[in-house]
Design a protein around this motif. Structure first.
Motif, PDB file in Angstrom:
ATOM      1  N   PRO A   1       0.798  -1.298   0.151  1.00  0.00           N
ATOM      2  CA  PRO A   1       0.007  -0.025  -0.020  1.00  0.00           C
ATOM      3  C   PRO A   1       0.868   1.195  -0.064  1.00  0.00           C
ATOM      4  N   ASP A   2       1.861   1.105   0.398  1.00  0.00           N
ATOM      5  CA  ASP A   2       2.856   2.556   0.545  1.00  0.00           C
ATOM      6  C   ASP A   2       3.658   2.893  -0.580  1.00  0.00           C
ATOM      7  N   GLU A   3       4.277   1.729  -1.200  1.00  0.00           N
ATOM      8  CA  GLU A   3       5.028   2.005  -2.469  1.00  0.00           C
ATOM      9  C   GLU A   3       4.399   1.787  -3.646  1.00  0.00           C
ATOM     10  N   LYS A   4       3.077   1.351  -3.620  1.00  0.00           N
ATOM     11  CA  LYS A   4       2.497   0.899  -4.650  1.00  0.00           C
ATOM     12  C   LYS A   4       3.155  -0.298  -5.468  1.00  0.00           C
ATOM     13  N   TYR A   5       3.114  -0.377  -7.046  1.00  0.00           N
ATOM     14  CA  TYR A   5       3.725  -1.481  -7.768  1.00  0.00           C
ATOM     15  C   TYR A   5       5.245  -0.871  -7.834  1.00  0.00           C
ATOM     16  N   VAL A   6       6.122  -1.995  -7.603  1.00  0.00           N
ATOM     17  CA  VAL A   6       7.524  -1.638  -7.912  1.00  0.00           C
ATOM     18  C   VAL A   6       8.137  -2.646  -8.813  1.00  0.00           C
ATOM     19  N   THR A   7       8.598  -2.459  -9.662  1.00  0.00           N
ATOM     20  CA  THR A   7       9.441  -3.298 -10.550  1.00  0.00           C
ATOM     21  C   THR A   7      10.753  -3.358 -10.402  1.00  0.00           C
ATOM     22  N   THR A   8      11.362  -4.413  -9.642  1.00  0.00           N
ATOM     23  CA  THR A   8      12.958  -4.149  -9.059  1.00  0.00           C
ATOM     24  C   THR A   8      13.902  -4.203 -10.096  1.00  0.00           C
ATOM     25  N   THR A   9      15.251  -3.993  -9.725  1.00  0.00           N
ATOM     26  CA  THR A   9      16.277  -4.368 -10.657  1.00  0.00           C
ATOM     27  C   THR A   9      17.163  -5.356  -9.993  1.00  0.00           C
ATOM     28  N   GLY A  10      18.097  -5.787 -10.853  1.00  0.00           N
ATOM     29  CA  GLY A  10      18.955  -6.906 -10.139  1.00  0.00           C
ATOM     30  C   GLY A  10      18.649  -8.082  -9.826  1.00  0.00           C
ATOM     31  N   SER A  11      17.523  -8.449 -10.369  1.00  0.00           N
ATOM     32  CA  SER A  11      16.956 -10.008 -10.406  1.00  0.00           C
ATOM     33  C   SER A  11      17.866 -10.833 -11.116  1.00  0.00           C
ATOM     34  N   THR A  12      17.803 -12.152 -10.606  1.00  0.00           N
ATOM     35  CA  THR A  12      18.551 -13.105 -11.531  1.00  0.00           C
ATOM     36  C   THR A  12      17.664 -14.076 -11.916  1.00  0.00           C
ATOM     37  N   VAL A  13      17.889 -14.391 -13.086  1.00  0.00           N
ATOM     38  CA  VAL A  13      17.106 -15.454 -13.773  1.00  0.00           C
ATOM     39  C   VAL A  13      17.957 -16.744 -14.190  1.00  0.00           C
ATOM     40  N   ASP A  14      17.404 -17.886 -13.894  1.00  0.00           N
ATOM     41  CA  ASP A  14      17.877 -19.207 -14.379  1.00  0.00           C
ATOM     42  C   ASP A  14      16.931 -19.813 -15.334  1.00  0.00           C
ATOM     43  N   LYS A  15      17.348 -19.677 -16.612  1.00  0.00           N
ATOM     44  CA  LYS A  15      16.465 -20.322 -17.738  1.00  0.00           C
ATOM     45  C   LYS A  15      16.237 -21.810 -17.429  1.00  0.00           C
ATOM     46  N   THR A  16      17.469 -22.444 -16.851  1.00  0.00           N
ATOM     47  CA  THR A  16      17.575 -23.957 -16.872  1.00  0.00           C
ATOM     48  C   THR A  16      16.236 -24.682 -16.092  1.00  0.00           C
TER      49      THR A  16
END
Length: 334
Positions: free
Chosen positions: A112-127
């Motif tokens: 409720p305070d920040e609303k929607y946040v799209t982060t940075t620095g996430s890690t993706v493991d496609k395997t």
């Protein structure tokens, strides 16, 4: 009451349904550096303070509307804002990417305070089709958790906002999608983008996942330039402003603006620069920046303005005559 994480992973993964739900009961404890997976939501707390009481966690395939892409078709929602410090991740099916690029996925969340946040620095493991991010500190709060591409904004509450002249009236129309806790829209008007006055109020839907359209008529627009924006107010009193739309009800000044869209420079051509009092740039947020520095353009009667220092986006150029008349033009920097 402490659960073995391997049991949780196996049991909850096998029951991973489109609208699955998990209830914590009176007490649910996750030890530090212990990994649990609840219907595709993976959590690994940093500290021994993750104790849930009467938490309900629901997984939904309904994506959150966004721009330029919506979220993946996997959204995890708690029954109340939940504090957490540690790794947050999602295991997903490629069929649920919903137009997102897997390499570019980022964890996104709502509170409720920040609303929607799209982060940075996430890690993706496609395997194993897994995206995760480590949240540090003690101030993290989650009500919804999903994933989307790095440049996406969730949700696009305001799909469109337009203004049209009909005789001596200004007709405003806007549409929304995925309204959450929305109370009302305050319609605001300004002549110069600095001082805004409320001229009307339109009740919002509250909570809605369907696209809705609203209208408002300004029966008494001011002579000359009229800037309009919406103040979108939630039930908790928080608010955001829409983009600015402009109508001009009296403008005899012969002025042209080119190129549009532009990359590095804007040329403004006027029939008589002695009649021009000022040239200003107005951002979508309503900030007004004087454009005092210019040089003679390549065409007769034109002046060249350097746009290299401005970010990519949409702007309004406001040209004011000595007699108070105003001409406004929307330009796009690529």
């Amino acid at each position: 009451m402490k659960f073995n994480w391997m049991f949780l992973f196996t049991f909850l993964a096998l029951t991973d349904l489109a609208n699955a739900q998990f209830s914590s009961g009176n007490q649910f404890f996750i030890g530090a550096n212990t990994t649990v997976s609840i219907h595709g939501l993976v959590l690994r707390p940093t500290f021994n303070n993750t104790v849930w009481s009467n938490k309900v966690l629901t997984r939904s395939p309904d994506a959150i509307v966004g721009e330029p892409t919506a979220s993946i078709q996997q959204v995890h929602t708690f029954n109340e804002p939940t504090s957490f410090s540690g790794l947050v991740g999602l295991t997903y099916l490629t069929g649920n990417l919903n137009g997102n690029t897997e390499d570019d996925l980022q964890i996104a969340y709502f509170n409720p305070d920040e609303k929607y946040v799209t982060t940075t620095g996430s890690t993706v493991d496609k395997t194993i089709h897994f995206v995760s991010k480590n949240f540090t500190g003690f101030n993290n709060s989650f009500l919804r958790i999903t994933a989307t591409n790095a440049n996406s904004v969730l949700p696009v509450t305001l799909v469109s906002f337009k203004a049209l002249k009909e005789g001596e009236q200004a007709q405003l129309a806007w549409s929304t999608s995925d309204e959450i806790n929305s109370d009302y829209f305050e319609v605001q008007r300004s002549a110069e983008g600095k001082i805004w006055n409320a001229i009307g109020k339109v009740q919002a839907a509250g909570d809605s996942k369907a696209e809705r359209t609203y209208t408002f008529t300004d029966n008494s627009p001011a002579n000359g330039q009229n800037l309009y924006r919406l103040k979108m107010v939630d039930f908790d009193g928080t608010y955001t402003h829409s983009k600015i739309v402009v109508l001009d009800f009296e403008s005899n000044m012969m002025v042209s603006f080119y190129p549009n869209p532009l990359t590095e420079k804007l040329l403004i051509q006027a029939d008589d620069w002695n009649e021009v009092k000022s040239v200003e740039l107005v951002t979508k947020q309503g900030n007004v920046i004087p454009m005092n520095n210019s040089k003679a353009g390549s065409d007769p009667g034109s002046r060249e303005y350097d746009f290299r220092k401005y970010p990519v986006g949409t702007y309004y150029i406001k040209v004011t005559r000595q007699d108070g008349g105003i001409r406004t033009q929307q330009v796009v920097k690529m």
